[in-house]
Design a protein around this motif. Structure first.
Motif, PDB file in Angstrom:
ATOM      1  N   LEU A  14       0.831  -1.205   0.000  1.00  0.00           N
ATOM      2  CA  LEU A  14       0.000   0.000   0.000  1.00  0.00           C
ATOM      3  C   LEU A  14       0.865   1.255   0.000  1.00  0.00           C
ATOM      4  O   LEU A  14       0.561   2.231  -0.683  1.00  0.00           O
ATOM      5  N   ASN A  15       1.946   1.224   0.759  1.00  0.00           N
ATOM      6  CA  ASN A  15       2.825   2.378   0.857  1.00  0.00           C
ATOM      7  C   ASN A  15       3.459   2.705  -0.494  1.00  0.00           C
ATOM      8  O   ASN A  15       3.330   3.812  -1.027  1.00  0.00           O
ATOM      9  N   LEU A  16       4.098   1.704  -1.076  1.00  0.00           N
ATOM     10  CA  LEU A  16       4.756   1.919  -2.359  1.00  0.00           C
ATOM     11  C   LEU A  16       3.720   2.187  -3.451  1.00  0.00           C
ATOM     12  O   LEU A  16       3.885   3.080  -4.287  1.00  0.00           O
ATOM     13  N   GLY A  17       2.634   1.414  -3.408  1.00  0.00           N
ATOM     14  CA  GLY A  17       1.566   1.578  -4.402  1.00  0.00           C
ATOM     15  C   GLY A  17       0.961   2.962  -4.364  1.00  0.00           C
ATOM     16  O   GLY A  17       0.630   3.534  -5.406  1.00  0.00           O
ATOM     17  N   SER A  18       0.829   3.546  -3.183  1.00  0.00           N
ATOM     18  CA  SER A  18       0.258   4.884  -3.064  1.00  0.00           C
ATOM     19  C   SER A  18       1.123   5.905  -3.800  1.00  0.00           C
ATOM     20  O   SER A  18       0.617   6.759  -4.530  1.00  0.00           O
ATOM     21  N   LEU A  19       2.431   5.778  -3.594  1.00  0.00           N
ATOM     22  CA  LEU A  19       3.348   6.684  -4.298  1.00  0.00           C
ATOM     23  C   LEU A  19       3.237   6.493  -5.805  1.00  0.00           C
ATOM     24  O   LEU A  19       3.113   7.452  -6.564  1.00  0.00           O
ATOM     25  N   TYR A  20       3.290   5.230  -6.235  1.00  0.00           N
ATOM     26  CA  TYR A  20       3.226   4.933  -7.668  1.00  0.00           C
ATOM     27  C   TYR A  20       1.914   5.423  -8.275  1.00  0.00           C
ATOM     28  O   TYR A  20       1.896   6.004  -9.362  1.00  0.00           O
ATOM     29  N   ALA A  21       0.813   5.192  -7.549  1.00  0.00           N
ATOM     30  CA  ALA A  21      -0.498   5.542  -8.080  1.00  0.00           C
ATOM     31  C   ALA A  21      -0.632   7.052  -8.256  1.00  0.00           C
ATOM     32  O   ALA A  21      -1.098   7.535  -9.293  1.00  0.00           O
ATOM     33  N   LEU A  22      -0.202   7.820  -7.245  1.00  0.00           N
ATOM     34  CA  LEU A  22      -0.283   9.279  -7.343  1.00  0.00           C
ATOM     35  C   LEU A  22       0.556   9.777  -8.509  1.00  0.00           C
ATOM     36  O   LEU A  22       0.146  10.641  -9.280  1.00  0.00           O
ATOM     37  N   MET A  23       1.737   9.215  -8.617  1.00  0.00           N
ATOM     38  CA  MET A  23       2.653   9.622  -9.672  1.00  0.00           C
ATOM     39  C   MET A  23       2.043   9.325 -11.044  1.00  0.00           C
ATOM     40  O   MET A  23       2.062  10.163 -11.946  1.00  0.00           O
ATOM     41  N   PRO A 224      10.793   8.395 -10.395  1.00  0.00           N
ATOM     42  CA  PRO A 224       9.333   8.546 -10.336  1.00  0.00           C
ATOM     43  C   PRO A 224       8.682   8.573 -11.725  1.00  0.00           C
ATOM     44  O   PRO A 224       7.623   7.985 -11.931  1.00  0.00           O
ATOM     45  N   LEU A 225       9.325   9.251 -12.681  1.00  0.00           N
ATOM     46  CA  LEU A 225       8.765   9.316 -14.032  1.00  0.00           C
ATOM     47  C   LEU A 225       8.666   7.928 -14.646  1.00  0.00           C
ATOM     48  O   LEU A 225       7.646   7.537 -15.211  1.00  0.00           O
ATOM     49  N   LEU A 226       9.753   7.174 -14.497  1.00  0.00           N
ATOM     50  CA  LEU A 226       9.802   5.829 -15.065  1.00  0.00           C
ATOM     51  C   LEU A 226       8.722   4.948 -14.440  1.00  0.00           C
ATOM     52  O   LEU A 226       7.969   4.260 -15.131  1.00  0.00           O
ATOM     53  N   VAL A 227       8.657   5.025 -13.119  1.00  0.00           N
ATOM     54  CA  VAL A 227       7.661   4.227 -12.392  1.00  0.00           C
ATOM     55  C   VAL A 227       6.246   4.605 -12.830  1.00  0.00           C
ATOM     56  O   VAL A 227       5.413   3.747 -13.104  1.00  0.00           O
ATOM     57  N   ALA A 228       6.013   5.920 -12.915  1.00  0.00           N
ATOM     58  CA  ALA A 228       4.687   6.386 -13.305  1.00  0.00           C
ATOM     59  C   ALA A 228       4.342   5.901 -14.706  1.00  0.00           C
ATOM     60  O   ALA A 228       3.238   5.444 -14.979  1.00  0.00           O
ATOM     61  N   PHE A 229       5.324   5.985 -15.584  1.00  0.00           N
ATOM     62  CA  PHE A 229       5.116   5.585 -16.971  1.00  0.00           C
ATOM     63  C   PHE A 229       4.759   4.103 -17.046  1.00  0.00           C
ATOM     64  O   PHE A 229       3.803   3.712 -17.716  1.00  0.00           O
ATOM     65  N   ILE A 230       5.529   3.276 -16.332  1.00  0.00           N
ATOM     66  CA  ILE A 230       5.263   1.834 -16.361  1.00  0.00           C
ATOM     67  C   ILE A 230       3.887   1.523 -15.750  1.00  0.00           C
ATOM     68  O   ILE A 230       3.115   0.732 -16.291  1.00  0.00           O
ATOM     69  N   ALA A 231       3.595   2.197 -14.639  1.00  0.00           N
ATOM     70  CA  ALA A 231       2.291   1.977 -14.004  1.00  0.00           C
ATOM     71  C   ALA A 231       1.158   2.323 -14.963  1.00  0.00           C
ATOM     72  O   ALA A 231       0.175   1.588 -15.075  1.00  0.00           O
ATOM     73  N   CYS A 232       1.313   3.431 -15.695  1.00  0.00           N
ATOM     74  CA  CYS A 232       0.293   3.832 -16.667  1.00  0.00           C
ATOM     75  C   CYS A 232       0.170   2.796 -17.763  1.00  0.00           C
ATOM     76  O   CYS A 232      -0.932   2.464 -18.201  1.00  0.00           O
ATOM     77  N   VAL A 233       1.303   2.313 -18.246  1.00  0.00           N
ATOM     78  CA  VAL A 233       1.279   1.389 -19.363  1.00  0.00           C
ATOM     79  C   VAL A 233       0.575   0.088 -18.981  1.00  0.00           C
ATOM     80  O   VAL A 233      -0.272  -0.401 -19.709  1.00  0.00           O
ATOM     81  N   ILE A 234       0.905  -0.445 -17.795  1.00  0.00           N
ATOM     82  CA  ILE A 234       0.225  -1.695 -17.442  1.00  0.00           C
ATOM     83  C   ILE A 234      -1.215  -1.450 -17.006  1.00  0.00           C
ATOM     84  O   ILE A 234      -2.081  -2.283 -17.219  1.00  0.00           O
ATOM     85  N   GLY A 235      -1.489  -0.294 -16.441  1.00  0.00           N
ATOM     86  CA  GLY A 235      -2.863  -0.021 -16.002  1.00  0.00           C
ATOM     87  C   GLY A 235      -3.768   0.379 -17.143  1.00  0.00           C
ATOM     88  O   GLY A 235      -4.962   0.149 -17.123  1.00  0.00           O
ATOM     89  N   GLY A 236      -3.189   0.994 -18.154  1.00  0.00           N
ATOM     90  CA  GLY A 236      -3.996   1.491 -19.276  1.00  0.00           C
ATOM     91  C   GLY A 236      -3.856   2.995 -19.349  1.00  0.00           C
ATOM     92  O   GLY A 236      -4.294   3.702 -18.463  1.00  0.00           O
ATOM     93  N   MET A 237      -3.225   3.471 -20.423  1.00  0.00           N
ATOM     94  CA  MET A 237      -2.897   4.885 -20.583  1.00  0.00           C
ATOM     95  C   MET A 237      -4.122   5.794 -20.602  1.00  0.00           C
ATOM     96  O   MET A 237      -4.040   6.973 -20.333  1.00  0.00           O
ATOM     97  N   ARG A 238      -5.253   5.229 -21.000  1.00  0.00           N
ATOM     98  CA  ARG A 238      -6.385   6.117 -21.280  1.00  0.00           C
ATOM     99  C   ARG A 238      -7.354   6.230 -20.126  1.00  0.00           C
ATOM    100  O   ARG A 238      -8.398   6.826 -20.252  1.00  0.00           O
TER     101      ARG A 238
END
Lengths: 298, 244
Positions: A14-23, A224-238
């Motif tokens: 949850l801790n790491l995910g919260s950071l990634y999700a916000l980013m 953070p940018l890289l993490v955010a980008f990867i999170a978006c890509v696997i979650g769905g960019m749109r």
């Protein structure tokens, strides 16, 4: 596995995910409307970090310093729009891509030149170093703060998007930008607001991220940018939901490998994580949550 | 408001040398339905685009009353009271139907509550109230078209431009649409311009017709007058009568 380990694991995710999700959310807010990844996004984290560093030694309470730093990230976001995007928005996507890279490089080099290439410590409140014990597990308070801030921010953001005129205008612009203009929604204003929201997320992430590492360097924005980008890509960019899901999922993968890998393989954790990302993309090429519209600019 | 009219004066549009519209002039009065007809590719949609600011006329002027609006952005023109629907439906697919409609009135400055209220009332008029909370993208084609018209109406326009509103609808749907549209000019004090290929719909709905072919006006006047013009019969109606 005992209860304590499960609790520890859950909180770590949850801790790491919260950071990634916000980013990730900060990145997708802009991608949704402009169909463009803002590569200068990581530098907003840097701007917030250096603001906090420059305020070091001031008599202000930490919370005010943090607030100023977040505001600077918001201003940084708005500036990105005005300087790097708006002037070239009528041109090709490539032009915007290049200006976003240029703006990112410019900010990083400004930090190198005017501050220092070395790490600079930022002031942090006492509470960030304290910890509590639950079920025999020692939990840093900052992790709980991170989780709480993320939940509050995500909740507030959802409310704004669903219940306000601004949120509706943002969603309309993300759904069909041209049409949004045609029904009379002010396009420039909406884009600037999206950049401000993006800056807000980056600023808050910066405070929490710095709470973990304690110092700011010019290149702090890359991870953070890289993490955010990867999170978006696997979650769905749109999809905004996709960004959040992607953030928490990426954290789940990361933390799972942290727990499961033997110590001598742990330094290759990222390789394992990215392999998982590739597997996810092979199964769901457009991300887990499919956006309703195509990725083309409208 | 009643003496305001939408005046298109000698508007020409060129696309890289190709003249898509050649000095077309027409006027839409408040309270009337004007049918814009012509063969495929004659420039009907281009004319609508020129009025709403999507394409800029190379010469000519578009005016509401005495105010020229030719050089304004689509957004400004929409806020001046000219709204439209599209040949290819363009809804906000991932917003709900109510939100789609409300977007127009929000842009005009209504509060969220008022905009939603207006949207729901308008949807009732168009028998769309059951779909209010559905995502617009999930509707069937005919309903999408009607939502688009409702969205255009939500801005409380003085002039409504409809680009093939009945395309893809079945007989029952298009008859229902015709009945609803026919009441609008009187009930909402607005002027309507309709493009459609369904001649039966056009003949029953419109008070006046304007015919263009290859970007030029080839006839205008009452439905009967236009029907009997030799140029019109040759360019347009003639071909449609001989086809099965």
């Amino acid at each position: 596995m005992d209860v304590g380990t499960i609790l520890q694991f859950t909180l770590d995710v949850l801790n790491l995910g919260s950071l990634y999700a916000l980013m990730a959310l900060g990145l997708v807010v802009i991608y949704g409307i402009l169909k463009l990844v803002n590569f200068a996004y990581g530098e907003l984290v840097m701007v917030a970090g250096y603001t906090l560093y420059l305020l070091n030694g001031s008599p202000l309470p930490w919370l005010i310093m943090a607030l100023v730093a977040v505001c600077m990230a918001v201003i940084g976001g708005i500036t990105t729009d005005l300087v790097a995007f708006r002037p070239v928005r009528a041109n090709s996507l490539t032009a915007m891509l290049i200006t976003s890279f240029a703006f990112s490089t410019l900010l990083q080099n400004a930090a190198l030149l005017f501050i220092s290439p070395r790490a600079r410590n930022v002031p942090l409140p006492e509470i960030f170093t304290q910890s509590v014990t639950m079920l025999g597990v020692i939990i840093p308070v900052r992790n709980l703060i991170t989780i709480a801030s993320a939940f509050i921010l995500l909740g507030a953001f959802t409310l704004v998007m669903k219940r306000t005129v601004l949120g509706m205008a943002l969603r309309a612009a993300a759904s069909n930008f041209t049409m949004a203009r045609m029904v009379g929604i002010p396009a420039n204003f909406i884009i600037t607001v999206a950049f401000a929201i993006s800056g807000l997320f980056a600023g808050v992430v910066a405070m929490l991220w710095l709470g973990r590492i304690g110092a700011v360097v010019p290149g702090i924005g890359l991870e953070p940018l890289l993490v955010a980008f990867i999170a978006c890509v696997i979650g769905g960019m749109r999809s905004l939901v996709g960004a959040v899901v992607g953030g928490y999922l990426l954290a789940l993968i990361d933390v799972s490998f942290n727990y499961a890998l033997p110590p001598d393989l742990l330094s290759f954790r990222d390789a394992f994580t990215f392999t998982m990302v590739i597997v996810i993309l092979l199964l769901r090429p457009s991300g887990l949550i499919k956006g309703p519209d195509t990725g083309k600019r409208t | 408001m009643s003496n305001r009219r939408l005046r298109i004066n000698e508007v020409s549009v060129e696309f890289s040398g190709l003249r898509a519209l050649d000095k077309v002039s027409l006027t839409i009065e408040t309270g009337e339905i004007l049918g814009l007809i012509g063969p495929n590719g004659s420039g009907k949609t281009t004319l609508v685009n020129a009025i709403t600011g999507q394409v800029r006329p190379s010469t000519g002027a578009v005016c509401i009353g005495d105010e020229e609006i030719t050089a304004l952005s689509p957004r400004r023109i929409a806020l001046k009271g000219i709204t439209r629907s599209f040949q290819q439906v363009r809804l906000f697919n991932d917003l709900s139907v109510v939100e789609n409609v409300a977007a127009t009135s929000l842009a005009k400055g209504l509060s969220l509550r008022a905009a939603r209220q207006t949207a729901r009332e308008l949807l009732v008029d168009f028998n769309l109230s059951d779909f209010g909370d559905m995502a617009a993208g999930a509707l069937n084609h005919g309903d999408k078209r009607r939502v688009e018209i409702v969205r255009a109406l939500a801005g409380d326009p003085s002039f409504l431009l409809l680009d093939e509103p009945a395309a893809g609808m079945n007989e029952t749907e298009s008859d229902a649409l015709l009945a609803t549209l026919a009441e609008l000019p009187a009930s909402r004090a607005l002027g309507i311009l309709v493009i459609d290929h369904d001649m039966s719909l056009i003949m029953r709905l419109c008070h006046r017709l304007h015919v263009i072919s290859s970007g030029k006006t080839i006839g205008e006047g009452s439905v009967e007058t236009v029907r009997s013009l030799p140029a019109v019969v040759e360019a347009y109606l003639g071909t449609s009568e001989t086809s099965p």
